[in-house]
Design a protein around this motif. Structure first.
Motif, mmCIF file in Angstrom:
data_model
loop_
_atom_site.group_PDB
_atom_site.id
_atom_site.type_symbol
_atom_site.label_atom_id
_atom_site.label_comp_id
_atom_site.label_asym_id
_atom_site.label_seq_id
_atom_site.Cartn_x
_atom_site.Cartn_y
_atom_site.Cartn_z
ATOM 1 N N ASP A 1 0.836 -1.201 0.000
ATOM 2 C CA ASP A 1 0.000 0.000 0.000
ATOM 3 C C ASP A 1 0.868 1.247 0.000
ATOM 4 O O ASP A 1 1.902 1.307 0.676
ATOM 5 C CB ASP A 1 -0.883 0.053 1.258
ATOM 6 N N ALA A 2 0.434 2.263 -0.743
ATOM 7 C CA ALA A 2 1.002 3.604 -0.660
ATOM 8 C C ALA A 2 -0.060 4.548 -1.203
ATOM 9 O O ALA A 2 -0.397 4.506 -2.389
ATOM 10 C CB ALA A 2 2.292 3.724 -1.459
ATOM 11 N N ASP B 1 1.415 5.035 4.183
ATOM 12 C CA ASP B 1 2.176 3.834 3.835
ATOM 13 C C ASP B 1 3.124 4.097 2.668
ATOM 14 O O ASP B 1 2.953 5.033 1.898
ATOM 15 C CB ASP B 1 1.271 2.637 3.543
ATOM 16 N N THR B 2 4.119 3.222 2.557
ATOM 17 C CA THR B 2 5.185 3.430 1.566
ATOM 18 C C THR B 2 5.352 2.257 0.610
ATOM 19 O O THR B 2 6.183 2.324 -0.297
ATOM 20 C CB THR B 2 6.532 3.630 2.282
ATOM 21 N N GLY B 3 4.589 1.181 0.832
ATOM 22 C CA GLY B 3 4.886 -0.033 0.087
ATOM 23 C C GLY B 3 6.202 -0.613 0.565
ATOM 24 O O GLY B 3 6.851 -0.084 1.473
ATOM 25 N N GLY B 4 6.612 -1.717 -0.033
ATOM 26 C CA GLY B 4 7.880 -2.333 0.357
ATOM 27 C C GLY B 4 7.837 -3.824 0.131
ATOM 28 O O GLY B 4 6.791 -4.450 0.295
ATOM 29 N N LEU C 1 3.914 11.534 7.255
ATOM 30 C CA LEU C 1 4.009 10.162 6.778
ATOM 31 C C LEU C 1 3.248 9.313 7.786
ATOM 32 O O LEU C 1 3.640 9.204 8.945
ATOM 33 C CB LEU C 1 5.472 9.709 6.689
ATOM 34 N N ILE C 2 2.119 8.748 7.352
ATOM 35 C CA ILE C 2 1.288 7.921 8.229
ATOM 36 C C ILE C 2 1.522 6.459 7.865
ATOM 37 O O ILE C 2 1.385 6.068 6.698
ATOM 38 C CB ILE C 2 -0.206 8.263 8.076
ATOM 39 N N LEU C 3 1.880 5.665 8.864
ATOM 40 C CA LEU C 3 2.107 4.240 8.635
ATOM 41 C C LEU C 3 0.992 3.467 9.319
ATOM 42 O O LEU C 3 0.824 3.560 10.535
ATOM 43 C CB LEU C 3 3.480 3.829 9.172
ATOM 44 N N HIS D 1 3.789 -2.395 3.895
ATOM 45 C CA HIS D 1 3.173 -1.096 4.195
ATOM 46 C C HIS D 1 4.192 -0.048 4.633
ATOM 47 O O HIS D 1 3.984 1.143 4.408
ATOM 48 C CB HIS D 1 2.098 -1.253 5.277
ATOM 49 N N MET D 2 5.279 -0.471 5.246
ATOM 50 C CA MET D 2 6.262 0.524 5.711
ATOM 51 C C MET D 2 7.703 0.132 5.388
ATOM 52 O O MET D 2 8.655 0.705 5.903
ATOM 53 C CB MET D 2 6.112 0.776 7.207
ATOM 54 N N GLY D 3 7.871 -0.853 4.510
ATOM 55 C CA GLY D 3 9.213 -1.327 4.173
ATOM 56 C C GLY D 3 10.094 -0.280 3.524
ATOM 57 O O GLY D 3 11.321 -0.372 3.564
ATOM 58 N N GLU D 4 9.465 0.750 2.908
ATOM 59 C CA GLU D 4 10.232 1.801 2.243
ATOM 60 C C GLU D 4 10.355 3.067 3.098
ATOM 61 O O GLU D 4 10.874 4.087 2.627
ATOM 62 C CB GLU D 4 9.570 2.167 0.915
#
Length: 695
Positions: free
Chosen positions: A450-451, A466-469, A507-509, A516-519
Motif C-alpha cells: 500500500d502507498a 504507507d510506503t509499500g515495500g 508520513l502515516i504508517l 506497508h512501511m518497508g520503504e
C-alpha cells in the motif's frame, strides 16, 4: 559547383528543411509509430548479441535478430552461470526460447515509461527466456575489438569509470554515485559527447600535424576512427550526432562549401531523423542538440568576452538556461549549484579524468594515480550533493510552458530585459502548487503493498499513507543487487516531485508490515518528512529500526492518535482497542472532504471491522481503500453492506503469491465500482467543490 555552393550557403534553406523534417518526425512517431515484426505468439528468436550484462543470476542481453529485442534470463545453476561468463561475448549468435512480452508502461502518474523508452531505441518486445544457447561464436572483427576492450577493462579494479568514458556503458558505475551526479546537475559529463570526441580528435590531429597538414589525408584517418568509436559506444544519441556532424564539417572544409555551423547542425538533425525519427525523443539527444545549437548560435557573443573565467561562467550559464526546461520536464528539479560545478568539473574531467582514462586503459600501471583523481572527483561530487538546499523542485509543466520557457530564454540572449520575464515565469511555476485548489488522492501502484497519497488544496497538507515495500526475503535478495533503485526512490519520490512537492507534512504508517512501511527508511533518507505517525500497539523490529533513523534526523513521531487537523479538515483515526496482531492494529482513517467520504482500511481484519461498526456510524462511503489487498480476512459482507462504498480501490501486486484479491471479496464489493492497481495501475482522483475526475 558554384551554383551548388550558393544554394548550400542560403540563409534559410536548411532551417526550413530542418523544421519540415522535425514536424515529420513528430507526426510519424505519434500517429504512425513503427510496429514490430514479432508478436506475443512468438516463442523463439535467433540473433547477434550487441550488449549483455550479468548481475547475480540474472543475464540481460540485447539481441539483434530481424529487429532489436531485449532478453532476460536467469541462470539455473552455478555451473551454467560460469559457462556463460566464460563463453558469452558480443557478436555471438544466440538462440533464445521464452515468452514474448511488450515492455511495461508507467503505472505511476508522470513516471518513467519503459515501453516508450525502448520503442524510441527501436526495441518493441522483451523475452522472458527459459532457455538460451550459443549457436555460433563471434566472427566480426569489430566485435572482436570491443570484446578485447571489455576484457581488458574487467581486469582493472574500479572499472566503472573506464567503461563509462571509453564505451559509454554506465552499468558498472555505482547507482548511488550516479544519482549524486544527477542531483548535482552534472550527469551529462558522464555521457560520451562532443567534448570527449573533440579531445580524441585533438589528440589525433596533434600527431597527424607532425606528419602532414593535408586536410583530406587527416580526415581520411580520423573519420574511420570516429566511426569505430561510434560502434564501440553502441551508437549513442550524442555520439551519433557528434560523429555525423564532424563528418559534415570535414566535407564542408575539404570542398570549401562554406556552410554555416548552425546549418551543419540542422543537416545532422535531418540525417538522424532519416535514420530513426524516434531519436528526437531521446533525452540525451535533446540535451545534445539544444546545448550544441545554442553554443553555436551565440559563439560570437561568447568569444567577445576576453576574461577566461567570465567566458567560462557565461558558457556554463547558457548551458544551464537551455537545459533548464528539459530538466524540469523529465526530472522535476534543477540544481543551481550546477552552474559553478560545471566550471570546476568540465575542465577537471576533460583535461584530467578523460585523458587519464585512456592512458590507464593502455598502461594499467598508472591505475593508482587514476584512482586518486577519481576519489577527488567523487569527494567534490559528494560534498556538493550534501548541499541539497541548492536543489529546486518544480511541478512537471505542460509542453506549452516548455515552449514559453524557450521563447523567453532565446529572447533574453538578444535582449537582457527578457531575463526578468524568465524569472517571473519560474516564480509562477514554482508557487503554482500553493495556488492549486485541487484535492488529489492517489492509490499508487507499488506492487503487493500500500502507498496512498493525499494532497490538500493550497499545499496545506501533503500526506503519504504507507510506503509499500518488498517482504523481508525479497528485500534481502534485492539488496544483493548493485541496483539501488527502490520503490521510494524510483516511484514515490519522483511522483511527489512531479507535483512540485519537496516535502511531506505527514508520513502515516498504518502498521508495521514490510508491504506497508518497508520503504519508510528509504523515504526519510531521501526526502524531507516533517512528522511520522505510527499505529497503536507495541513497536515491532521494523518500526524500531525506523525510530532510530527518525531520532537521528530529529523527525517527530507519534503513535495511536485520534485525529489529525489539516487546516479546516480533519482526518479521524478509527481506533477501537489494542489487538494481539499487527493487521488489526492498523490505523484506519476516515475523513470527509466537501461531503465526499474517504475510508482507508490498512490491513484491518473482520474482527476490527465489527468493532468499528459498533463504535462509529459509517454510511455511504464514496471512496474505500479496501482492507488487506482484497484478502478474505477483511471486507466482510456485513461491513461492506453497512458502509456501502461507491468506489473500491484494491492495492495489489500482479500475479501475487497470496491470490489477492479473493473472488469472494470481489463478489461482496460487486455493488461498487472496483479499481485494482494490478490491472489499472495507480488510481488518481482530482476533486474540487463542483465534482471530481477519476483516472
Amino acid at each position: 559547383m558554384k551554383k551548388l555552393k550558393t544554394i548550400l550557403q542560403s540563409k534559410y534553406l536548411f532551417k526550413i528543411i530542418g523544421l519540415i523534417f522535425l514536424i515529420y518526425a513528430i507526426f510519424v512517431v505519434n500517429f504512425f509509430p513503427k510496429t514490430s515484426i514479432y508478436s506475443e505468439k512468438n516463442t523463439e528468436v535467433i540473433g547477434k548479441v550487441t550488449k549483455y550484462e550479468i548481475d547475480g543470476n540474472q543475464c540481460t542481453i540485447y539481441l539483434k535478430g530481424n529487429e532489436k529485442i531485449l532478453i532476460y534470463y536467469y541462470f539455473q545453476s552455478k555451473e551454467e552461470k560460469e559457462y556463460y561468463e566464460k563463453n558469452l561475448e558480443l557478436g555471438s549468435i544466440l538462440k533464445v526460447q521464452g515468452i514474448f512480452k511488450k515492455p511495461s508502461k508507467n503505472t505511476i502518474p508522470n513516471g518513467f515509461n519503459y515501453r516508450k523508452y525502448l520503442q524510441y531505441h527501436q526495441i518493441y518486445y522483451i523475452v522472458e527466456s527459459n532457455k538460451i544457447s550459443i549457436e555460433q561464436n563471434n566472427t566480426s572483427i569489430l566485435y572482436h575489438i570491443k570484446n578485447k576492450m571489455i576484457n581488458r577493462i574487467d581486469k582493472i579494479d574500479n572499472k566503472g569509470y573506464l567503461s563509462t568514458f571509453l564505451l559509454g556503458d554506465k552499468s558498472l558505475m555505482d547507482e548511488n554515485t550516479l544519482k549524486e551526479y544527477q542531483h548535482n546537475g552534472i550527469s551529462h559529463l558522464f555521457s560520451i559527447s562532443g567534448m570527449h570526441v573533440s579531445l580524441i580528435v585533438s589528440a589525433i590531429l596533434f600527431v597527424l600535424n607532425k606528419i602532414s597538414y593535408h586536410r583530406i589525408y587527416k580526415y581520411g584517418i580520423i573519420l574511420p576512427i570516429l566511426f569505430l568509436y561510434l560502434f564501440l559506444t553502441n551508437f549513442s544519441a550524442s555520439i551519433t550526432r557528434t560523429v555525423i556532424m564532424f563528418t559534415l564539417f570535414a566535407i564542408n572544409e575539404c570542398l570549401y562549401l562554406k556552410i554555416r555551423k548552425v546549418d551543419i547542425l540542422i543537416l545532422t538533425l535531418i540525417i538522424v531523423i532519416i535514420i530513426n525519427p524516434a531519436m528526437i525523443y531521446d533525452i540525451g539527444f535533446q540535451f545534445s542538440y539544444i546545448i550544441s545549437g545554442t553554443l553555436i548560435l551565440f559563439s560570437k557573443k561568447i568569444n567577445q568576452i576576453k576574461n577566461k573565467v567570465v567566458k567560462n561562467l557565461m558558457t556554463s550559464w547558457i548551458c544551464f538556461l537551455v537545459s533548464f526546461p528539459i530538466c524540469i520536464y523529465y526530472f522535476y528539479q534543477v540544481n543551481i549549484l550546477s552552474i559553478l560545478l560545471n566550471l570546476i568539473m568540465i575542465p577537471f574531467i576533460s583535461i584530467i579524468i578523460f585523458p587519464m582514462t585512456i592512458i590507464t586503459f593502455i598502461f594499467p600501471i598508472i591505475y593508482p594515480f587514476y584512482q586518486v583523481m577519481i576519489q577527488i572527483l567523487e569527494k567534490i561530487n559528494h560534498l556538493a550533493n550534501s548541499l541539497n538546499f541548492f536543489e529546486v523542485v518544480f511541478a512537471k509543466p505542460p509542453l506549452i510552458i516548455i515552449y514559453i520557457y524557450y521563447a523567453i530564454i532565446y529572447l533574453s540572449f538578444w535582449h537582457r530585459k527578457y531575463l526578468s520575464l524568465f524569472f517571473l515565469v519560474i516564480f509562477i511555476h514554482k508557487v503554482f502548487p500553493y495556488w492549486n485548489q485541487q484535492f488529489i488522492f492517489t492509490t499508487l501502484d507499488v506492487g503487493q503493498g500500500d502507498a496512498l497519497f493525499v494532497k490538500f488544496p493550497n499545499n496545506y497538507g501533503n500526506i503519504l499513507i504507507d510506503t509499500g515495500g518488498k517482504v523481508k526475503i525479497e528485500q534481502e535478495k534485492w539488496q544483493q543487487k548493485k541496483n539501488s533503485n527502490t520503490i521510494a526512490t524510483s516511484k514515490i519520490i519522483p511522483y511527489l516531485k512531479s507535483l512540485g512537492i519537496n516535502k511531506l507534512n505527514y508520513l502515516i504508517l498504518t502498521h508495521g508490515d514490510y508491504d506497508h512501511m518497508g520503504e519508510a527508511i528509504n523515504l526519510v533518507n531521501n526526502f524531507k518528512v516533517d512528522k511520522v505517525i505510527l499505529n497503536c500497539g507495541e513497536y515491532n523490529d521494523l518500526e524500531k529500526e525506523l525510530i532510530k533513523v527518525l531520532d537521528k534526523k530529529k523527525i517527530k513521531y507519534y503513535s495511536c492518535i485520534k485525529k489529525l487537523n489539516i487546516d479546516k479538515y480533519k482526518l479521524k483515526f478509527l481506533n477501537t482497542k489494542e489487538y494481539d496482531n499487527e493487521n488489526d492494529n492498523s490505523n484506519v482513517i476516515y475523513f470527509n472532504y466537501y461531503n465526499y467520504k474517504f475510508l482507508f482500511m490498512g490491513d484491518a481484519g473482520i474482527e476490527k471491522e465489527k468493532d468499528i461498526l459498533e463504535k462509529y456510524n459509517l454510511k455511504n462511503i464514496d471512496f474505500l481503500k479496501v482492507g488487506h489487498h482484497g484478502s478474505n480476512t477483511s471486507s466482510s459482507k456485513e461491513f461492506i453492506d453497512s458502509i456501502s462504498p461507491k468506489y473500491s480501490f484494491i492495492s495489489v501486486g500482479k500475479n501475487n503469491r497470496y491470490g489477492h484479491p479473493k473472488a469472494s471479496v470481489l463478489n461482496i464489493l460487486n455493488n461498487s465500482q472496483i479499481y485494482r492497481t494490478d490491472l489499472d495501475g495507480s488510481i488518481e482522483i482530482k476533486l474540487k467543490k463542483d465534482g471530481y475526475k477519476l483516472s
